[in-house]
Structures are given as structure tokens and as C-alpha cells.
Design a protein around this motif. Structure first.
Motif, PDB file in Angstrom:
ATOM      1  N   GLY A  32       7.083   7.157  -1.073  1.00 51.29           N
ATOM      2  CA  GLY A  32       6.886   5.967  -0.266  1.00 51.29           C
ATOM      3  C   GLY A  32       5.570   5.296  -0.574  1.00 51.29           C
ATOM      4  O   GLY A  32       5.471   4.062  -0.637  1.00 51.29           O
ATOM      5  N   ASN A  33       4.530   6.091  -0.764  1.00 50.04           N
ATOM      6  CA  ASN A  33       3.234   5.558  -1.154  1.00 50.04           C
ATOM      7  C   ASN A  33       3.338   4.827  -2.490  1.00 50.04           C
ATOM      8  O   ASN A  33       2.867   3.689  -2.640  1.00 50.04           O
ATOM      9  N   ILE A  34       3.975   5.465  -3.448  1.00 48.50           N
ATOM     10  CA  ILE A  34       4.124   4.869  -4.782  1.00 48.50           C
ATOM     11  C   ILE A  34       4.984   3.608  -4.711  1.00 48.50           C
ATOM     12  O   ILE A  34       4.692   2.596  -5.378  1.00 48.50           O
ATOM     13  N   THR A  35       6.020   3.630  -3.882  1.00 49.83           N
ATOM     14  CA  THR A  35       6.879   2.457  -3.728  1.00 49.83           C
ATOM     15  C   THR A  35       6.103   1.295  -3.113  1.00 49.83           C
ATOM     16  O   THR A  35       6.292   0.131  -3.491  1.00 49.83           O
ATOM     17  N   THR A  36       5.207   1.592  -2.189  1.00 53.04           N
ATOM     18  CA  THR A  36       4.347   0.556  -1.621  1.00 53.04           C
ATOM     19  C   THR A  36       3.445  -0.042  -2.702  1.00 53.04           C
ATOM     20  O   THR A  36       3.276  -1.271  -2.785  1.00 53.04           O
ATOM     21  N   VAL A  37       2.870   0.813  -3.545  1.00 58.70           N
ATOM     22  CA  VAL A  37       2.040   0.320  -4.646  1.00 58.70           C
ATOM     23  C   VAL A  37       2.875  -0.536  -5.594  1.00 58.70           C
ATOM     24  O   VAL A  37       2.429  -1.608  -6.047  1.00 58.70           O
ATOM     25  N   GLY A  40       3.372  -3.905  -4.038  1.00 56.95           N
ATOM     26  CA  GLY A  40       2.147  -4.682  -3.920  1.00 56.95           C
ATOM     27  C   GLY A  40       1.541  -5.099  -5.240  1.00 56.95           C
ATOM     28  O   GLY A  40       0.995  -6.201  -5.363  1.00 56.95           O
ATOM     29  N   ARG A  41       1.626  -4.231  -6.255  1.00 52.99           N
ATOM     30  CA  ARG A  41       0.962  -4.503  -7.539  1.00 52.99           C
ATOM     31  C   ARG A  41       1.868  -5.184  -8.567  1.00 52.99           C
ATOM     32  O   ARG A  41       1.368  -5.812  -9.500  1.00 52.99           O
ATOM     33  N   PHE A  42       3.179  -5.035  -8.427  1.00 54.99           N
ATOM     34  CA  PHE A  42       4.073  -5.501  -9.495  1.00 54.99           C
ATOM     35  C   PHE A  42       5.187  -6.400  -8.952  1.00 54.99           C
ATOM     36  O   PHE A  42       6.379  -6.142  -9.156  1.00 54.99           O
ATOM     37  N   PRO A  43       4.829  -7.492  -8.272  1.00 55.84           N
ATOM     38  CA  PRO A  43       5.868  -8.365  -7.697  1.00 55.84           C
ATOM     39  C   PRO A  43       6.732  -9.063  -8.741  1.00 55.84           C
ATOM     40  O   PRO A  43       7.842  -9.501  -8.419  1.00 55.84           O
ATOM     41  N   ALA A  44       6.255  -9.160  -9.976  1.00 57.92           N
ATOM     42  CA  ALA A  44       7.071  -9.801 -11.016  1.00 57.92           C
ATOM     43  C   ALA A  44       8.231  -8.911 -11.444  1.00 57.92           C
ATOM     44  O   ALA A  44       9.273  -9.409 -11.894  1.00 57.92           O
ATOM     45  N   GLN A  45       8.054  -7.606 -11.321  1.00 55.06           N
ATOM     46  CA  GLN A  45       9.112  -6.674 -11.722  1.00 55.06           C
ATOM     47  C   GLN A  45       9.906  -6.125 -10.530  1.00 55.06           C
ATOM     48  O   GLN A  45      11.092  -5.834 -10.659  1.00 55.06           O
ATOM     49  N   VAL A  46       9.247  -5.956  -9.402  1.00 59.88           N
ATOM     50  CA  VAL A  46       9.876  -5.316  -8.249  1.00 59.88           C
ATOM     51  C   VAL A  46      10.426  -6.389  -7.312  1.00 59.88           C
ATOM     52  O   VAL A  46       9.672  -7.144  -6.687  1.00 59.88           O
ATOM     53  N   LEU A  47      11.749  -6.440  -7.220  1.00 56.56           N
ATOM     54  CA  LEU A  47      12.399  -7.454  -6.386  1.00 56.56           C
ATOM     55  C   LEU A  47      12.179  -7.192  -4.905  1.00 56.56           C
ATOM     56  O   LEU A  47      12.231  -8.106  -4.086  1.00 56.56           O
ATOM     57  N   GLY A  48      11.976  -5.934  -4.561  1.00 58.90           N
ATOM     58  CA  GLY A  48      11.770  -5.554  -3.174  1.00 58.90           C
ATOM     59  C   GLY A  48      11.840  -4.051  -3.046  1.00 58.90           C
ATOM     60  O   GLY A  48      12.176  -3.337  -4.003  1.00 58.90           O
ATOM     61  N   ILE A  49      11.517  -3.564  -1.858  1.00 63.44           N
ATOM     62  CA  ILE A  49      11.436  -2.120  -1.671  1.00 63.44           C
ATOM     63  C   ILE A  49      12.142  -1.685  -0.392  1.00 63.44           C
ATOM     64  O   ILE A  49      12.326  -2.463   0.541  1.00 63.44           O
ATOM     65  N   HIS A  50      12.511  -0.412  -0.385  1.00 64.35           N
ATOM     66  CA  HIS A  50      12.946   0.277   0.829  1.00 64.35           C
ATOM     67  C   HIS A  50      12.147   1.564   0.901  1.00 64.35           C
ATOM     68  O   HIS A  50      12.021   2.292  -0.079  1.00 64.35           O
ATOM     69  N   THR A  51      11.578   1.838   2.073  1.00 68.33           N
ATOM     70  CA  THR A  51      10.797   3.052   2.216  1.00 68.33           C
ATOM     71  C   THR A  51      11.041   3.703   3.563  1.00 68.33           C
ATOM     72  O   THR A  51      11.318   3.020   4.554  1.00 68.33           O
ATOM     73  N   THR A  52      10.958   5.019   3.588  1.00 70.71           N
ATOM     74  CA  THR A  52      10.974   5.776   4.834  1.00 70.71           C
ATOM     75  C   THR A  52       9.563   6.219   5.202  1.00 70.71           C
ATOM     76  O   THR A  52       9.381   7.020   6.123  1.00 70.71           O
ATOM     77  N   PHE A  53       8.571   5.695   4.492  1.00 68.01           N
ATOM     78  CA  PHE A  53       7.184   6.098   4.696  1.00 68.01           C
ATOM     79  C   PHE A  53       6.292   4.872   4.590  1.00 68.01           C
ATOM     80  O   PHE A  53       5.630   4.642   3.590  1.00 68.01           O
ATOM     81  N   ALA A  54       6.317   4.050   5.640  1.00 68.77           N
ATOM     82  CA  ALA A  54       5.465   2.867   5.667  1.00 68.77           C
ATOM     83  C   ALA A  54       4.062   3.263   6.091  1.00 68.77           C
ATOM     84  O   ALA A  54       3.877   4.141   6.934  1.00 68.77           O
ATOM     85  N   GLU A  55       3.064   2.605   5.517  1.00 68.45           N
ATOM     86  CA  GLU A  55       1.664   2.874   5.839  1.00 68.45           C
ATOM     87  C   GLU A  55       0.963   1.561   6.141  1.00 68.45           C
ATOM     88  O   GLU A  55       0.795   0.721   5.266  1.00 68.45           O
TER      89      GLU A  55
END
Length: 394
Positions: free
Chosen positions: A193-198, A201-216
Motif C-alpha cells: 500500500g505504501n509503494i502503491t501510494t508512491v 504520487g510520483r508517476f501519474p503519467a504511467q499510473v492511471l489510478g490506485i486501489h489500496t487497503t492501506f491508506a496513509e
């Protein structure tokens, strides 16, 4: 073992898991010769969380060790990994292992799934097929990629410091690009979840969106304005880090020291991991109420055979409390807070970091290892979350 294959790119090699008979014989011999302490001194009158107050109860451990030695079938898990499809590639000088299950569906979206500690790719092996090739033709489908974190499973063990979550996230973007996935969605829990948040946040051009069970959420937020339930979440999280996180402090400060026991003793490794499955799972007593003994032993045996007790623990040394407080996620985000997870972030706090929450879910069942505890619900919730994320991109 690795072998070249004509159906993968030159810098990506097919991989098959296969432990030698000698390794498995050695494991059983060590289990048979284990020296165990006396029983815990807390009350043991019946099932309940108090039985686990001092850690894994002796009777439970003896039962699992006996089954591990006489009944557990590692080859069945190897076969499952090999059927899903395994590969390895070298990124930034480190060999990375990953599962890759392409969907037969033309409309499938690439999905990167990242595990945490004390689990492994074993967290997701029971859900990969349904995500890639749903029984329901109307359900969304995904090309599923599940990497082993550096120092975990069949990925290489870093020989130097520096492999924290920011570097891992960058490696995952490189990995997905090598597979032909220029854009993708991402899911993760725990360290994943931490890595998915990164990633978001860091790669919006590649990452269309995220799902996490560990929001911070960002640090230092006030409880003013929170609901009674959200205040309870905040207090539970505070209590967790104050009273129940000795394992994290040990691994963040002295991973090498605990690593000797984890790599040398299968019973020590089992107890260290089983303790967390028990405490973090949505059960009243034993983790086996929700997760089969075989599934937990799949995970523990993977750690044992790959000798990754120490190297996996080092992710805490590299990244404990390291998430950039100023990092913001502007890509669409879906967040699920399972009721018995060890950390649940109040939505007002989450919204300070995740700026476009397109779906928020609070299930009535499930804990930290939801993909193993409630796999059918997990798949449906993940589908709905990622569908909302993809819709927000249209």
C-alpha cells in the motif's frame, strides 16, 4: 531455475520454482529436532485473543509444526506458481521475480499488485486467475503482474542499502514498461500500500489510478471533526504502534540480529510470521478460522526455502516512517478499510493525501490479509474500486 523463452522479451526470462528434495528433507529434519520452550503463562481456559497475549501458544505451534513436517505439500504451491506464470528480470542491478497472468480478454487493463510483510506473492495466488479471466463475462478483467519485493521470495537480496519504497516504485514502473504496459492501475496493502501510494504520487503519467487497503494520511493531522468511529480508528492505530509493534521496531533497527533466527530456525520463522497472521486477521482466536493452514505454510515455506527472513525484514530498516509527508496523490484512488486491519485511516485524513478518492469502502468483514481471508469479497471490492478508477480516466 531460469530458462530462456521465445514468448518473453530478451531482458525478461521465464522462471520455474523447484526446491530440491534435499532442501525439503532438511526442513523436515529441522522440524523434527526443534527445541521448544515451555508453554505460555497466560490463562488458557478456552479460545479467545487472551490465549495469544504472550505470542503464539505452544499447543498451536506444536500442531502446525507437526502438520508442516508430516502433511503439508510444498509441491502443490510450486505447481500453482508455475501455472500462473513466473518470470525474472534485472532492474537497477537487482534480479526481480514476478508472477504474470495475461488475460484472454481484449478489454483487460494492466494491474500491478504489490504485497507486504510478512506475506509474499502468496497473498494473491488465489485471486489472480479470477481477476485475469472472470467467470462473469461482464466483470472487468486484468493483465495481472505480482512482483516479489526486493529481498523477498525469488527476487534477489539487495547487497547494499537504498532499496526503499521510492526506489521500488520506480523499479515497478520500469517492470511494467518492459512488459509493454505503458499505463496501468495498481493495488497494494501493507508495504504494498505504501509503494502503491508512491506510484500514484510520483508517476501519474504511467499510473492511471490506485486501489489500496492501506491508506496513509499526512502526519500531524488533528482529530477535530472526526466521527466517533474515526476517532476510534485513530486511537486503535496509536495503540498498535505504542503497544503491539515491537516486531517493526526490531526489524527497522536490528534486522540482521533477528535475521539469524529467521534463516536458521524454521520454527522461529513460523512463530514470527504466524503471530502476525493471528493478530491481524478477522478472527476471534486462531488465524486458521479464516485462512487455511496450507496457505499460511505456503508463505512461511517460501521464506524458508529462499532464506529471506533477514533480507525481507530490511524493508523496515530502509523505509520505516519514510513516506514523504508532502507526497500527494492526484490520480483517482479507491480505498478500502477492512474492519480488522491494524491501521485504518479516517477518510478526512486520507483526503489530505489522496486528492481524488473515487470510491471509499468499509466492509463488514476482513482483516489485514483480505485476499487470503475473504478472497471472493476481495476480488469484487477490488473490481469495483478499479472500475471507478478507470471510469474517472474516461
Amino acid at each position: 531455475m531460469t530458462r530462456p523463452s521465445s514468448d518473453v522479451q530478451a531482458d525478461v526470462q521465464a522462471f520455474e520454482a523447484h526446491a530440491s528434495d534435499a532442501e525439503l528433507d532438511d526442513l523436515r529434519a529441522r522440524l523434527a529436532a526443534a527445541r521448544l520452550p515451555e508453554a505460555e503463562t497466560v490463562q488458557r481456559s478456552g479460545p479467545g485473543p487472551r490465549r495469544w497475549e504472550q505470542g503464539v501458544p505452544l499447543a498451536d505451534l506444536v500442531e502446525v509444526v507437526h502438520y508442516w513436517r508430516t502433511g503439508y505439500d510444498w509441491r502443490a504451491f510450486e505447481d500453482r506458481l508455475n501455472r500462473i506464470g513466473q518470470l525474472r528480470t534485472t532492474i537497477d542491478g537487482l534480479g526481480i521475480h514476478f508472477l504474470h497472468r495475461r488475460s484472454p480478454r481484449a478489454d483487460a487493463a494492466p494491474l500491478l499488485m504489490t504485497h507486504g510483510w510478512p506475506d509474499s506473492v502468496a497473498r494473491f495466488t488465489d485471486v489472480v486467475d479470477e481477476l485475469a479471466d472472470p467467470k462473469d463475462a461482464d466483470a472487468p478483467a486484468f493483465h495481472v503482474v505480482v512482483p516479489s519485493l526486493p529481498g523477498f521470495g525469488y527476487s534477489d537480496k539487495p547487497a547494499t542499502t537504498g532499496w526503499g519504497t521510492e526506489r521500488i516504485a520506480a523499479a515497478w514502473v520500469e517492470l511494467m514498461g518492459r512488459l509493454g504496459y505503458g499505463t496501468f492501475v495498481a493495488h497494494g496493502g501493507d508495504w504494498g500500500g505504501n509503494i502503491t501510494t508512491v506510484l500514484g504520487g510520483r508517476f501519474p503519467a504511467q499510473v492511471l489510478g490506485i486501489h489500496t487497503t492501506f491508506a496513509e494520511g499526512p502526519p500531524g493531522l488533528t482529530t477535530d471533526g472526526l466521527t466517533a468511529v474515526e476517532r476510534e480508528w485513530a486511537e486503535e492505530t496509536r495503540d498498535f504502534w505504542l503497544r503491539r509493534a515491537a516486531y517493526a521496531k526490531q526489524q527497522a533497527t536490528r534486522p540482521q540480529t533477528i535475521g539469524y533466527a529467521l534463516v536458521d530456525s524454521p520454527v522461529g520463522l513460523l512463530a514470527w510470521i504466524l503471530d502476525k497472521f493471528a493478530e491481524w486477521t478477522d478472527t476471534e482466536d486462531s488465524p486458521f478460522e479464516a485462512i487455511s493452514m496450507d496457505r499460511i505454510l505456503d508463505d512461511v515455506t517460501l521464506y524458508w526455502l529462499t532464506r529471506t527472513g533477514a533480507s525481507a525484514a530490511r524493508i523496515y530498516y530502509e523505509s520505516h516512517n519514510s513516506l514523504d509527508p508532502d507526497l500527494r496523490v492526484d490520480v483517482p484512488a479507491a480505498i478500502t478499510a477492512y474492519p480488522r486491519d491494524v491501521e485504518k485511516c479516517p477518510r478526512p485524513w486520507a483526503q489530505e493525501r489522496y486528492r481524488r478518492i473515487v470510491r471509499w469502502s468499509e466492509p463488514e468483514i476482513g482483516g489485514h490479509f483480505a485476499a487470503l481471508e475473504v478472497p471472493e469479497y476481495f476480488v469484487e471490492d477490488l473490481r469495483q474500486g478499479l472500475a471507478a478508477v478507470l471510469d474517472a480516466n474516461r
